[in-house]
Motif scaffolding. Structure first.
Motif, PDB file in Angstrom:
ATOM      1  N   ALA A  11       5.489  -1.404   9.262  1.00 14.98           N
ATOM      2  CA  ALA A  11       5.747  -2.014   7.955  1.00 14.98           C
ATOM      3  C   ALA A  11       7.210  -2.427   7.903  1.00 14.98           C
ATOM      4  O   ALA A  11       7.816  -2.675   8.920  1.00 14.98           O
ATOM      5  CB  ALA A  11       5.386  -1.032   6.847  1.00 14.98           C
ATOM      6  N   GLU A  23       4.045 -11.949   4.146  1.00 12.50           N
ATOM      7  CA  GLU A  23       2.619 -12.116   4.308  1.00 12.50           C
ATOM      8  C   GLU A  23       2.239 -13.589   4.236  1.00 12.50           C
ATOM      9  O   GLU A  23       2.829 -14.370   3.498  1.00 12.50           O
ATOM     10  CB  GLU A  23       1.881 -11.338   3.216  1.00 12.50           C
ATOM     11  CG  GLU A  23       2.107  -9.848   3.329  1.00 12.50           C
ATOM     12  CD  GLU A  23       1.373  -9.114   2.231  1.00 12.50           C
ATOM     13  OE1 GLU A  23       1.521  -7.906   2.173  1.00 12.50           O
ATOM     14  OE2 GLU A  23       0.662  -9.743   1.452  1.00 12.50           O
ATOM     15  N   ALA A  51       7.144  -6.602   4.696  1.00  9.68           N
ATOM     16  CA  ALA A  51       5.876  -5.976   4.308  1.00  9.68           C
ATOM     17  C   ALA A  51       6.218  -4.654   3.646  1.00  9.68           C
ATOM     18  O   ALA A  51       6.206  -3.596   4.259  1.00  9.68           O
ATOM     19  CB  ALA A  51       4.991  -5.764   5.536  1.00  9.68           C
ATOM     20  N   GLU A  56       0.143  -3.484   0.325  1.00 13.27           N
ATOM     21  CA  GLU A  56      -0.673  -3.099   1.475  1.00 13.27           C
ATOM     22  C   GLU A  56      -1.369  -1.751   1.256  1.00 13.27           C
ATOM     23  O   GLU A  56      -2.455  -1.518   1.777  1.00 13.27           O
ATOM     24  CB  GLU A  56       0.193  -3.043   2.734  1.00 13.27           C
ATOM     25  CG  GLU A  56       0.763  -4.386   3.160  1.00 13.27           C
ATOM     26  CD  GLU A  56       2.061  -4.751   2.456  1.00 13.27           C
ATOM     27  OE1 GLU A  56       2.738  -5.690   2.912  1.00 13.27           O
ATOM     28  OE2 GLU A  56       2.414  -4.111   1.435  1.00 13.27           O
TER      29      GLU A  56
END
Length: 436
Positions: A11, A23, A51, A56
């Motif tokens: 991440a 993204e 990210a 997520e």
């Protein structure tokens, strides 16, 4: 370089040095929300770098299910070094801002000192409890007049990740408790263990990955590093910086490192080939190690406590006053950083909670890591987090740290320069950067 997913998904990497990719399909700049959600729904925008993990981990979806009148949209810029200047520009203009903005730990001191009047005091938001957070994390985003403008999402408590197979070949203990006792309480003992390793080291291996990584870990365990309590730059005379520099330089000049620069292809290859035996590792780095070491490294790596509690990384959420929905945005920021949500973020993304109240929750307290021999990572990193001192963070911490590492220590580690030569090069670069 900051956060990775424990279960092998990388991440956003922070200490502000490396961030994950934006993204696909997301915008690259934030904008204030407003009632644009349709059917009476209020749209809240969240601006992040890399990210970041909240989306997520499914936290936005969960919040929208609980609050049918809210729609959340995230915007992401790939790297923090591009994201942060834009954030400062938009704060100065009072426009172009998301309802909630992320701030990396190396930038929070500047934001708190210079932008607090443009941000909502989240410390007085309903549902936010100062006591739920680690004192040092809360203090980092609290201004001198007592306004808490940022709520911590995560932190980077450090351990020492080590290769059990290489330790065994060098005649060192492999049990994590015994390994921790080798250097407990003293970074100098970590250096001594490196010398022990070198005496019987397997051919082609080094004790540690890089001198710069060691220096960062040592400075991360001190309360006063680059600035003093009056906001003055004191790194040249700081005992903590001197200790970190001297220990790291000894590692370099005595041939105890792999002479690698972290987060480079050569460093990644070092993991894959098993060419170094230890690395200072925050909780977020475990997934990175797993990813780069691959299946061949499973069961060979383990985690022991670091010599002293130390932090590397972490972020905050702030709410700009210029947003059109500050009340709803503050509620969302409070919910996203509540202990229960931080525990979910750790479980799904590997970001260690900054809310100490999360440490007793099963997702944290019972966390283990199969790749690292079943290491009780929840317990190890919780203890480390609670022992980290309230560190003075200055507005140019990142500039100072990067130049000490990349201009100074890297020359000692990779180019054979003396400790004195490396120090002078670093000081010159820092003085130029700070216009001193």
């Amino acid at each position: 370089m900051r956060r990775t997913v424990i279960l092998a998904v990388v991440a956003a990497l922070g200490a502000g040095l490396l961030a994950g990719c934006a993204e696909d399909g997301e915008e690259t700049a934030g904008s204030s929300g407003g009632n644009g959600g349709g059917k009476g729904r209020t749209t809240l925008t969240v601006g992040v770098f890399g990210a970041f993990g909240l989306k997520e981990a499914g936290l936005y979806d969960e919040y929208m299910k609980l609050n049918k009148h809210i729609e959340i949209k995230q915007t992401s810029i790939e790297r923090n070094e591009n994201y942060y200047p834009q954030l400062l520009t938009h704060l100065g203009m009072g426009s172009g801002l998301a309802d909630i903005q992320a701030v990396e730990v190396n930038n929070i001191a500047e934001i708190t000192a210079t932008q607090a009047d443009k941000l909502v005091d989240l410390g007085s938001t309903e549902g936010v409890s100062k006591d739920a957070f680690l004192p040092w994390k809360w203090a980092q985003a609290t201004s001198r007049d007592g306004k808490t403008v940022g709520l911590g999402t995560d932190i980077g408590p450090q351990g020492i990740c080590y290769r059990k197979d290489l330790f065994a070949e060098a005649g060192l203990p492999t049990d994590r408790e015994a390994v921790g006792r080798l250097w407990a309480g003293d970074w100098g003992k970590y250096l001594a263990a490196g010398r022990q390793f070198k005496a019987e080291a397997p051919k082609g291996t080094a004790f540690a990955d890089s001198a710069s990584g060691i220096m960062a870990a040592v400075t991360g365990s001190s309360a006063k590093r680059f600035y003093d309590e009056n906001g003055e730059v004191v790194y040249k005379t700081s005992p903590a910086v001197k200790e970190a520099w001297d220990i790291a330089a000894a590692f370099a000049t005595e041939g105890l490192t792999g002479r690698l620069q972290q987060f480079t292809p050569a460093w990644d290859q070092g993991y894959a080939n098993g060419t170094f035996a230890t690395v200072s590792c925050p909780a977020w780095m475990l997934g990175y190690i797993q990813d780069k070491s691959g299946a061949a490294g499973k069961g060979k790596w383990d985690v022991a406590p670091a010599p002293k509690p130390s932090n590397w990384g972490g972020s905050f959420l702030v709410v700009p006053k210029a947003g059109g929905n500050t009340t709803e945005a503050a509620k969302l920021a409070a919910w996203l950083t509540a202990p229960e949500q931080q525990a979910k973020l750790f479980e799904k993304r590997g970001s260690f909670p900054s809310a100490k109240a999360a440490y007793s929750l099963p997702a944290v307290s019972g966390a283990t890591h199969d790749y690292f021999g079943g290491a009780p990572i929840g317990e190890i990193f919780s203890r480390a987090a609670e022992g980290i001192p309230v560190t003075i963070v200055g507005p140019k911490d990142l500039v100072i740290a990067q130049n000490l590492a990349d201009i100074g220590m890297l020359q000692v580690d990779q180019k054979g320069r003396s400790s004195e030569e490396g120090w002078k090069a670093a000081v010159k670069a820092i003085d130029n950067a700070l216009d001193q």
